[in-house]
Design an enzyme around this catalytic site. Sequence first.
Site, PDB file in Angstrom:
ATOM      1  N   LYS A 222     -20.729  -7.458   5.767  1.00 46.43           N
ATOM      2  CA  LYS A 222     -20.841  -8.637   5.908  1.00 46.43           C
ATOM      3  C   LYS A 222     -21.612  -9.694   4.510  1.00 46.43           C
ATOM      4  O   LYS A 222     -22.273  -9.059   3.657  1.00 46.43           O
ATOM      5  CB  LYS A 222     -21.529  -9.185   7.694  1.00 46.43           C
ATOM      6  N   GLU A 269     -33.974 -21.547  14.080  1.00 51.23           N
ATOM      7  CA  GLU A 269     -33.684 -19.897  14.194  1.00 51.23           C
ATOM      8  C   GLU A 269     -35.287 -19.490  13.766  1.00 51.23           C
ATOM      9  O   GLU A 269     -35.249 -19.441  12.644  1.00 51.23           O
ATOM     10  CB  GLU A 269     -33.000 -19.542  12.671  1.00 51.23           C
TER      11      GLU A 269
END
Length: 471
Positions: A222, A269
């Site tokens: 990723k 976050e």
Amino acid sequence: MTVRFEFAGLKQCLQEAKSRAKHQQSKVLASYSLPCHRRDPLALFAANYQYGRTVSLWGTPSSDYYSVGFGSACEFSCAPGGSWSEIQASWQKLLVSSVVIGDHQPVLCGGFAFDCQRAPSPLWKDFPPAVLTLPELTLFCEENRSYLVINLMVSSQTDCGLAAERAYAQWQSILSCALTTPNNDSLLLEEVDLYNSNTDPVVWQQCVVDAVASIKRNELQKVVLARSDSLALNCCPGDILEYLRDHYPGAFLFAFARKKSCFLGASPERLVACKDGRISTVALAGSAPRGKGPGEDDKLGLSLLNSDKDRFEHHLVVCHLLSILRKHCQSVWVSDQPELCKLKQIQHLLTPLYGCAKQGVNLLEVLSDLHPSAAVGGLPRQKALEYIRKNENLDRGWYAGPVGWLDARGEGEFAVALRSALLTQGRVTLFAGCGLVEASLPTHEYRESCIKMRVIRDAIRSVSLVAEAAE
């Protein structure tokens, strides 16, 4: 408590610190707190930013907690590639001889660049790669309690009476700035569509194609690619912060003004928090837009929960965070299934994780191990970072880096600097990134980056409409 008594208490704190400074032949921190009337922290930030002061803001609107710091008693930083844990070690060394009077803990506030090994570009010249600041004055607001903390470095030559008078005068000056009418007009300097990107979509989507090809060749699992947009705009950060506070109460609200620049945002976050021996973090990866109505919104949320592509991307992040927590914790807990984190423009997959910290754990060491998480960098981490440095063509600066605070107990909280923008003279630069895996589609990823940028774009649009209506 009278002003005179408070002034006497500050002078006593300074005198004790001066006595210690004479004994050890080096400067000593004097930290003194006193209750005060609650002020609007956003208004104080905005007004003093306009006067060119170094100002920091941290807030969690949902719990009505804010801190706004002014000036710098001292700063802690490290060289590019240096250990962040050295910053905490230097902080603890300073605290050993400090004089603290009042019901408080001295608190550092600041941030770190996404890639601390990269030299800042001219855009980020006012923001060092890693810096935590101890403000000279900090206002803390906690629901029904407000108090002021005064931090001063004292030497054997300090005139304690004069230092106390200057601190008091500085606070009065800070308050007087907020009483004057600031220039809140947000003016677009160019006729542009706030929602139309000035990034070439074709070029950026080709970067996505190339990254996905690398993943398919098993060079990466990723990688997160970011992009920026720039608007010619004069804007008061206070107006943007008010919009973010009102529309994203569950986010971490942050702003850092240094010299002539201001970096601000509302991040969904948390990267790490440490309190009472417990370390917590969250995996936030996998995204979908919000629906126009409840039915469409539920359908999009369910599709996200069932998306193989997004679940795979999310699973990579969870596993990465889990491996790091196990290094620093005696025991670790993680939810079996992700939940939906619904924000105004977008919804994400979210999984909370936490653990019981091992003895002597250093929060900044944990932070260094966690950053960059797979949610903002990629996997394998080092290969993803190398790919980003070579192919992204963007200096992220503090975007996607950790921002937050650290106190004298070694406790603190850091968020990932997402949904953010950098304000410089006459310009606002927006940032957004997308996590790419083998199943990623360029058009979908570009659309997702546009949705993420809408957080700040909507704030600017709202502020601009108010300014137009006032004319």
